[in-house]
Design an enzyme around this catalytic site. Structure first.
Site, PDB file in Angstrom:
ATOM      1  N   ASP A 132     -92.572 -52.316  14.920  1.00 22.49           N
ATOM      2  CA  ASP A 132     -93.670 -53.221  14.607  1.00 22.49           C
ATOM      3  C   ASP A 132     -94.534 -53.465  15.847  1.00 22.49           C
ATOM      4  OD1 ASP A 132     -94.653 -55.300  12.576  1.00 22.49           O
ATOM      5  OD2 ASP A 132     -94.249 -56.597  14.293  1.00 22.49           O
ATOM      6  N   GLU A 159     -95.860 -48.444  14.761  1.00 22.44           N
ATOM      7  CA  GLU A 159     -97.095 -49.040  14.237  1.00 22.44           C
ATOM      8  C   GLU A 159     -98.096 -49.141  15.379  1.00 22.44           C
ATOM      9  OE1 GLU A 159     -98.814 -52.935  11.844  1.00 22.44           O
ATOM     10  OE2 GLU A 159     -97.378 -53.198  13.442  1.00 22.44           O
TER      11      GLU A 159
HETATM   12  C1  GLC Z   1     -97.152 -56.004  11.819  1.00 24.37           C
HETATM   13  C2  GLC Z   1     -96.684 -56.136  10.403  1.00 24.37           C
HETATM   14  C3  GLC Z   1     -97.318 -57.350   9.809  1.00 24.37           C
HETATM   15  C4  GLC Z   1     -96.899 -58.552  10.613  1.00 24.37           C
HETATM   16  C5  GLC Z   1     -97.256 -58.372  12.080  1.00 24.37           C
HETATM   17  C6  GLC Z   1     -96.556 -59.378  12.932  1.00 24.37           C
HETATM   18  O1  GLC Z   1     -98.474 -55.715  11.927  1.00 24.37           O
HETATM   19  O2  GLC Z   1     -96.971 -54.974   9.692  1.00 24.37           O
HETATM   20  O3  GLC Z   1     -96.958 -57.508   8.476  1.00 24.37           O
HETATM   21  O4  GLC Z   1     -97.511 -59.699  10.127  1.00 24.37           O
HETATM   22  O5  GLC Z   1     -96.833 -57.135  12.551  1.00 24.37           O
HETATM   23  O6  GLC Z   1     -95.201 -59.059  13.057  1.00 24.37           O
END
Ligand code: GLC
Length: 536
Positions: free
Chosen positions: A201, A272
């Site tokens: 993440d 991500e």
């Molecule tokens: C990422 C996740 C999202 C979350 C954010 C904070 O972007 O995909 O859903 O709110 O991180 O952890």
């Protein structure tokens, strides 16, 4: 020729556990529900699952605010349910990735409770604390996604702590080796339980400017670049993320994964990465491809649904790819509007075909195989903390429950139970209705996935764009020598497209079409994947 490592052309299916299947009748999906649908997923033909967070959490951000990294939240079940899910997935040949949230914890995590006791806490430095600016106020100008200061004052100690998201989600200090070790232990806990890797993440956020310098002032129209989800631009030199020191951190993380083996035993990181500068994005692979196996590029979610734009994106991404690396494509997530709503219901099949025929790995968001549109969320139904602050940012529409059947509770939950978010209905019907309909998006998705498994041209090999009429995106995928090639023709217009008996002087044979009823040369609003002679 050696088979490529499993992850290089994986089809990863993202499960949002809250919305998948509710087996205990509380209106919220659970791990047993995911396990119960393993046969569906295996029949669909995906090869890897990624589960969004199911850890103990106060759920301020629906699980991305982790209170205990190694416990399952009772809402979702327990560790035995998790073990059962992994065993069921593995028995069906499906790999399992889970979410790994390195940048922050919940404020209720014991680490933060400890840190918060004061400057003398041995865990104080596990988070980012600073005195107020000399004239008072937050230590610098960093802001959260919502445009508020990323610093919250802890009245007791008079110091501020940093949070890239909600104030109840303090950022960890990855510069502290004890934090890295503790977070690597979290990874080992799950690796030892058999997970095949992690979706990391907010991967760029773990390293910030050590001097915590102010971000450059946002000019008109650039404010989004100051927000974690808006991505960042290497030209802007933002100081609240993507500091080059993160490469050493991801090399360490990679070593933790690599200790579990390679080849079929490889455990992977799917990152991500909201970078839209492809050079910046490509750095997450690592110079020696020794960092993140699959940095996600979110380009397809931000590109107009138009052949030229898609072609340019694919070329740019592939052009920025380090030698030996493979790209990852995605058309839907739990953070973005649904693809069926973004491109329009008639184009959802084309979007699926595109996603699954580009070279590399693909991520399919649960429900997109059914053409699930965004749910209509009334103001009273908003649950997403982003939506509660800024309705336009609400991610609820993309998080509505899976419509398994037309029965009560949509087959998601028991009759009479109110699902945690309203259920949206796909135009093609529920999963049950699409199951036996050869013209459904579900059937098409299965057919493309079967072709992808069977045809060497759909491996991580070459792609070449072909000339095509206005509004049509056409490309050839070619596999290893002797593996043949496939021509994919995506009609992004809403008019008919005539394809002659030969294409570029070569005869072709239809493998599949979004319009299965169309004859080989008949007018078709659909889109085709077809293969010229195998030796072409
Ligand atoms: C990422 C996740 C999202 C979350 C954010 C904070 O972007 O995909 O859903 O709110 O991180 O952890």
């Amino acid at each position: 020729t050696a088979t490529p490592p499993w992850w290089r052309d994986a089809v990863i299916y993202q499960v949002y556990p809250r919305s998948f299947l509710d087996t205990d009748g509380d209106g919220v999906g659970d791990l047993r529900g995911v396990a119960r649908r393993i046969p569906y997923l295996s029949r669909l033909g995906v090869d890897t699952l990624w589960l969004s967070p199911f850890f103990s959490s106060p759920m301020a951000d629906f699980g991305y605010d982790v209170r205990d990294h190694t416990a399952v939240d009772p809402l979702f079940g327990d560790l035995a349910d998790f073990d059962g899910l992994v065993a069921a997935a593995h028995a069906h040949g499906l790999r399992v990735l889970i979410d790994y949230v390195p940048n922050h914890t919940s404020g209720e995590h014991p680490w933060f409770r400890d840190a918060r006791t004061g400057p003398l806490s041995p865990r104080r430095d596990w988070y980012v604390w600073r005195d107020p600016a000399p004239g008072g106020g937050p230590p610098n100008n960093w802001i959260t996604l919502f445009g508020e200061s990323a610093w919250t004052l802890d009245a007791e100690s008079g110091q501020y702590y940093l949070h890239s998201f909600l104030s109840s989600m303090p950022d960890l200090n990855w510069r502290n080796p004890a934090v890295r070790e503790a977070m690597f232990d979290v990874a080992r806990f799950w690796l030892d339980r058999g997970v095949d890797g992690f979706r990391v993440d907010c991967a760029p956020l773990i390293a910030k400017d050590p001097a915590l310098r102010d971000n450059p002032a946002a000019g008109a129209g650039t404010v989004a670049h100051h927000r974690p989800m808006g991505g960042y631009d290497s030209q802007l030199h933002l100081h609240d993320q993507a500091h080059p020191d993160l490469h050493a951190m991801y090399r360490e993380f990679r070593a933790v994964l690599d200790a579990y083996g390679d080849g079929p035993a490889a455990r992977i990181a799917l990152g991500e990465i909201h970078a839209y500068d492809w050079q910046a994005w490509s750095r997450y692979f690592g110079r020696e491809l020794d960092e993140i196996h699959l940095p996600i590029n979110f380009g397809l979610l931000r590109t107009p649904w138009e052949p030229g734009a898609i072609r340019d994106l694919v070329r740019e991404v592939l052009g920025a790819l380090p030698a030996g690396a493979v790209p990852t494509w995605v058309t839907g997530t739990h953070d973005d509007p649904r693809v069926a709503s973004r491109v329009g219901r008639d184009q959802a099949a084309n979007a699926m075909l595109l996603l699954l025929t580009l070279p590399g790995a693909a991520i399919l968001y649960n429900g997109d195989e059914l053409g699930l549109p965004d749910a209509h969320i009334t103001p009273e139904d908003i649950r997403d903390p982003w939506g509660l602050r800024t309705p336009e940012l609400s991610r609820d529409p993309a998080r509505s429950p899976m419509p398994w059947s037309d029965g009560p509770g949509a087959g998601f939950t028991r009759a009479g139970v109110r699902p945690w978010l309203p259920v949206a209905r796909p135009p093609g019907g529920s999963a049950a209705a699409q199951e036996d309909d050869p013209g459904s998006l579900l059937s098409l998705t299965r057919a493309v996935l079967a072709l992808r498994r069977a045809h060497p041209a759909l491996g991580p090999g070459a792609i070449e764009f072909a000339d095509a009429p206005e509004g049509v995106l056409a490309y050839t995928r070619t596999g290893p020598p002797g593996g043949g090639s496939l021509l994919i023709t995506l009609n992004l217009t809403d008019g008919p497209l005539h394809i002659g008996k030969t294409v570029a002087g070569r005869p072709w044979e239809r493998h599949l079409s979004t319009a299965p009823e169309a004859g080989a040369t008949a007018a078709s609003r659909g889109t085709d994947a077809h293969g010229p002679d195998p030796d072409v």
